[in-house]
Motif scaffolding. Structure first.
Motif, PDB file in Angstrom:
ATOM      1  N   TRP A  54       0.807  -1.211   0.000  1.00 34.94           N
ATOM      2  CA  TRP A  54       0.000   0.000   0.000  1.00 34.94           C
ATOM      3  C   TRP A  54       0.844   1.266   0.000  1.00 34.94           C
ATOM      4  CZ3 TRP A  54      -0.209   3.588   3.989  1.00 34.94           C
ATOM      5  CH2 TRP A  54       0.431   3.234   5.174  1.00 34.94           C
ATOM      6  N   THR A  55       1.973   1.263   0.708  1.00 34.53           N
ATOM      7  CA  THR A  55       2.793   2.479   0.746  1.00 34.53           C
ATOM      8  C   THR A  55       3.389   2.764  -0.627  1.00 34.53           C
ATOM      9  OG1 THR A  55       4.697   1.227   1.568  1.00 34.53           O
ATOM     10  CG2 THR A  55       3.338   2.343   3.202  1.00 34.53           C
ATOM     11  N   ARG A  56       3.776   1.724  -1.338  1.00 29.94           N
ATOM     12  CA  ARG A  56       4.325   1.914  -2.685  1.00 29.94           C
ATOM     13  C   ARG A  56       3.241   2.400  -3.638  1.00 29.94           C
ATOM     14  NH1 ARG A  56       7.478   4.216  -5.370  1.00 29.94           N
ATOM     15  NH2 ARG A  56       8.183   3.323  -7.308  1.00 29.94           N
ATOM     16  N   ALA A  57       2.026   1.881  -3.486  1.00 33.45           N
ATOM     17  CA  ALA A  57       0.907   2.329  -4.325  1.00 33.45           C
ATOM     18  C   ALA A  57       0.664   3.829  -4.124  1.00 33.45           C
ATOM     19  CB  ALA A  57      -0.354   1.526  -4.026  1.00 33.45           C
ATOM     20  N   LEU A  58       0.671   4.254  -2.859  1.00 32.84           N
ATOM     21  CA  LEU A  58       0.493   5.683  -2.577  1.00 32.84           C
ATOM     22  C   LEU A  58       1.656   6.499  -3.137  1.00 32.84           C
ATOM     23  CD1 LEU A  58      -0.846   5.622   1.100  1.00 32.84           C
ATOM     24  CD2 LEU A  58      -2.125   6.203  -0.973  1.00 32.84           C
ATOM     25  N   THR A  87      -5.367   1.785  -5.987  1.00 32.19           N
ATOM     26  CA  THR A  87      -4.716   2.350  -4.805  1.00 32.19           C
ATOM     27  C   THR A  87      -5.596   2.164  -3.568  1.00 32.19           C
ATOM     28  OG1 THR A  87      -3.679   3.991  -6.248  1.00 32.19           O
ATOM     29  CG2 THR A  87      -3.533   4.384  -3.885  1.00 32.19           C
ATOM     30  N   ILE A  88      -6.890   2.413  -3.710  1.00 35.51           N
ATOM     31  CA  ILE A  88      -7.837   2.209  -2.607  1.00 35.51           C
ATOM     32  C   ILE A  88      -7.815   0.748  -2.173  1.00 35.51           C
ATOM     33  CG2 ILE A  88     -10.305   2.125  -2.037  1.00 35.51           C
ATOM     34  CD1 ILE A  88     -10.552   4.723  -3.800  1.00 35.51           C
ATOM     35  N   SER A  89      -7.833  -0.158  -3.131  1.00 36.41           N
ATOM     36  CA  SER A  89      -7.823  -1.587  -2.817  1.00 36.41           C
ATOM     37  C   SER A  89      -6.534  -1.994  -2.103  1.00 36.41           C
ATOM     38  CB  SER A  89      -8.016  -2.405  -4.088  1.00 36.41           C
ATOM     39  OG  SER A  89      -8.087  -3.769  -3.788  1.00 36.41           O
ATOM     40  N   ALA A  90      -5.397  -1.442  -2.543  1.00 32.96           N
ATOM     41  CA  ALA A  90      -4.118  -1.738  -1.882  1.00 32.96           C
ATOM     42  C   ALA A  90      -4.165  -1.304  -0.421  1.00 32.96           C
ATOM     43  CB  ALA A  90      -2.969  -1.049  -2.616  1.00 32.96           C
ATOM     44  N   CYS A  91      -4.740  -0.137  -0.167  1.00 29.61           N
ATOM     45  CA  CYS A  91      -4.860   0.355   1.212  1.00 29.61           C
ATOM     46  C   CYS A  91      -5.825  -0.514   2.010  1.00 29.61           C
ATOM     47  CB  CYS A  91      -5.347   1.807   1.211  1.00 29.61           C
ATOM     48  SG  CYS A  91      -4.140   2.978   0.568  1.00 29.61           S
ATOM     49  N   GLU A  92      -6.931  -0.870   1.399  1.00 30.92           N
ATOM     50  CA  GLU A  92      -7.953  -1.674   2.079  1.00 30.92           C
ATOM     51  C   GLU A  92      -7.406  -3.033   2.486  1.00 30.92           C
ATOM     52  OE1 GLU A  92     -10.422  -5.089   1.916  1.00 30.92           O
ATOM     53  OE2 GLU A  92      -9.558  -4.380   0.043  1.00 30.92           O
ATOM     54  N   LYS A  93      -6.623  -3.646   1.613  1.00 34.22           N
ATOM     55  CA  LYS A  93      -6.097  -4.987   1.900  1.00 34.22           C
ATOM     56  C   LYS A  93      -5.165  -5.005   3.105  1.00 34.22           C
ATOM     57  CE  LYS A  93      -6.753  -6.986  -2.595  1.00 34.22           C
ATOM     58  NZ  LYS A  93      -6.201  -7.561  -3.797  1.00 34.22           N
ATOM     59  N   ARG A  94      -4.591  -3.869   3.431  1.00 37.35           N
ATOM     60  CA  ARG A  94      -3.702  -3.793   4.601  1.00 37.35           C
ATOM     61  C   ARG A  94      -4.381  -3.092   5.783  1.00 37.35           C
ATOM     62  NH1 ARG A  94      -0.340  -7.317   5.110  1.00 37.35           N
ATOM     63  NH2 ARG A  94       0.990  -5.987   6.357  1.00 37.35           N
ATOM     64  N   MET A 152      -5.720  -0.103   5.887  1.00 33.51           N
ATOM     65  CA  MET A 152      -5.443   1.337   5.936  1.00 33.51           C
ATOM     66  C   MET A 152      -6.679   2.120   5.465  1.00 33.51           C
ATOM     67  SD  MET A 152      -2.555   1.525   7.175  1.00 33.51           S
ATOM     68  CE  MET A 152      -1.666   0.123   7.781  1.00 33.51           C
ATOM     69  N   TRP A 153      -7.725   2.003   6.253  1.00 33.11           N
ATOM     70  CA  TRP A 153      -9.016   2.564   5.870  1.00 33.11           C
ATOM     71  C   TRP A 153      -9.010   4.082   5.776  1.00 33.11           C
ATOM     72  CZ3 TRP A 153     -12.290  -0.386   3.586  1.00 33.11           C
ATOM     73  CH2 TRP A 153     -12.241  -1.747   3.833  1.00 33.11           C
ATOM     74  N   ARG A 154      -8.264   4.737   6.625  1.00 33.46           N
ATOM     75  CA  ARG A 154      -8.234   6.206   6.584  1.00 33.46           C
ATOM     76  C   ARG A 154      -7.732   6.683   5.216  1.00 33.46           C
ATOM     77  NH1 ARG A 154      -4.127   9.245   9.878  1.00 33.46           N
ATOM     78  NH2 ARG A 154      -3.895   7.156  10.718  1.00 33.46           N
ATOM     79  N   HIS A 155      -6.689   6.046   4.718  1.00 32.84           N
ATOM     80  CA  HIS A 155      -6.157   6.394   3.395  1.00 32.84           C
ATOM     81  C   HIS A 155      -7.164   6.040   2.305  1.00 32.84           C
ATOM     82  CE1 HIS A 155      -2.143   7.417   4.795  1.00 32.84           C
ATOM     83  NE2 HIS A 155      -2.114   6.299   5.501  1.00 32.84           N
ATOM     84  N   ALA A 156      -7.780   4.873   2.420  1.00 34.18           N
ATOM     85  CA  ALA A 156      -8.745   4.422   1.410  1.00 34.18           C
ATOM     86  C   ALA A 156      -9.922   5.388   1.323  1.00 34.18           C
ATOM     87  CB  ALA A 156      -9.221   3.008   1.732  1.00 34.18           C
ATOM     88  N   VAL A 157     -10.458   5.790   2.470  1.00 34.86           N
ATOM     89  CA  VAL A 157     -11.600   6.710   2.487  1.00 34.86           C
ATOM     90  C   VAL A 157     -11.204   8.079   1.941  1.00 34.86           C
ATOM     91  CG1 VAL A 157     -13.236   7.919   4.004  1.00 34.86           C
ATOM     92  CG2 VAL A 157     -12.822   5.471   4.299  1.00 34.86           C
ATOM     93  N   ALA A 158     -10.015   8.544   2.278  1.00 34.70           N
ATOM     94  CA  ALA A 158      -9.544   9.841   1.761  1.00 34.70           C
ATOM     95  C   ALA A 158      -9.426   9.793   0.236  1.00 34.70           C
ATOM     96  CB  ALA A 158      -8.209  10.209   2.390  1.00 34.70           C
ATOM     97  N   LEU A 159      -8.905   8.690  -0.290  1.00 38.79           N
ATOM     98  CA  LEU A 159      -8.775   8.554  -1.749  1.00 38.79           C
ATOM     99  C   LEU A 159     -10.148   8.473  -2.410  1.00 38.79           C
ATOM    100  CD1 LEU A 159      -5.809   6.051  -1.890  1.00 38.79           C
ATOM    101  CD2 LEU A 159      -5.794   8.403  -2.739  1.00 38.79           C
ATOM    102  N   LEU A 160     -11.069   7.776  -1.781  1.00 39.46           N
ATOM    103  CA  LEU A 160     -12.434   7.697  -2.321  1.00 39.46           C
ATOM    104  C   LEU A 160     -13.052   9.084  -2.390  1.00 39.46           C
ATOM    105  CD1 LEU A 160     -14.765   5.952  -3.309  1.00 39.46           C
ATOM    106  CD2 LEU A 160     -15.457   5.676  -0.924  1.00 39.46           C
ATOM    107  N   GLY A 161     -12.885   9.870  -1.344  1.00 37.87           N
ATOM    108  CA  GLY A 161     -13.389  11.228  -1.348  1.00 37.87           C
ATOM    109  C   GLY A 161     -12.760  12.083  -2.439  1.00 37.87           C
ATOM    110  N   GLU A 162     -11.452  11.910  -2.625  1.00 36.42           N
ATOM    111  CA  GLU A 162     -10.770  12.658  -3.682  1.00 36.42           C
ATOM    112  C   GLU A 162     -11.278  12.248  -5.057  1.00 36.42           C
ATOM    113  OE1 GLU A 162      -6.317  13.233  -5.560  1.00 36.42           O
ATOM    114  OE2 GLU A 162      -6.484  12.416  -3.535  1.00 36.42           O
ATOM    115  N   MET A 163     -11.470  10.951  -5.246  1.00 37.82           N
ATOM    116  CA  MET A 163     -11.953  10.454  -6.528  1.00 37.82           C
ATOM    117  C   MET A 163     -13.342  11.009  -6.824  1.00 37.82           C
ATOM    118  SD  MET A 163     -12.312   6.520  -7.871  1.00 37.82           S
ATOM    119  CE  MET A 163     -13.699   6.066  -6.848  1.00 37.82           C
ATOM    120  N   ARG A 164     -14.204  11.014  -5.818  1.00 35.75           N
ATOM    121  CA  ARG A 164     -15.561  11.527  -6.009  1.00 35.75           C
ATOM    122  C   ARG A 164     -15.567  13.017  -6.302  1.00 35.75           C
ATOM    123  NH1 ARG A 164     -19.298   8.452  -1.536  1.00 35.75           N
ATOM    124  NH2 ARG A 164     -19.262   6.443  -2.604  1.00 35.75           N
ATOM    125  N   SER A 165     -14.645  13.765  -5.700  1.00 32.77           N
ATOM    126  CA  SER A 165     -14.630  15.226  -5.905  1.00 32.77           C
ATOM    127  C   SER A 165     -14.133  15.593  -7.308  1.00 32.77           C
ATOM    128  CB  SER A 165     -13.764  15.898  -4.846  1.00 32.77           C
ATOM    129  OG  SER A 165     -12.387  15.611  -5.072  1.00 32.77           O
TER     130      SER A 165
END
Length: 83
Positions: free
Chosen positions: A34-38, A59-66, A68-81
């Motif tokens: 996940w860190t490399r994906a970010l 990237t969200i999936s990489a975070c989710e698998k480890r 790292m929900w805070r990162h996944a949710v932040a990326l989802l919000g960015e994607m939606r915006s």
């Protein structure tokens, strides 16, 4: 990073495009890196390459698998915006 991977010529230098980044981030997802994906997502932004839905999903999936929900949710919000 992907700076040495060819995909097109810009100002005389070879730079990777979004497909190369998406492939690399997808590999990170599968390897639970996940860190490399970010890092690759950040590298895309530094090179002014616009992340795609595929980029964000991997990237969200990489975070989710480890867990790292805070990162996944932040990326989802960015994607939606971006819509």
């Amino acid at each position: 990073g992907l700076k040495s991977m060819p995909s097109g010529t810009t100002s005389g230098s070879l730079l990777p495009g979004p497909l190369a980044f998406n492939a690399a981030i997808s590999s990170c997802e599968k390897g639970q890196q996940w860190t490399r994906a970010l890092g690759l997502l950040s590298e895309m932004r530094e090179q002014s390459i616009t992340p795609t839905v595929v980029t964000f999903n991997a990237t969200i999936s990489a975070c989710e698998k480890r867990g790292m929900w805070r990162h996944a949710v932040a990326l989802l919000g960015e994607m939606r915006s971006r819509k």
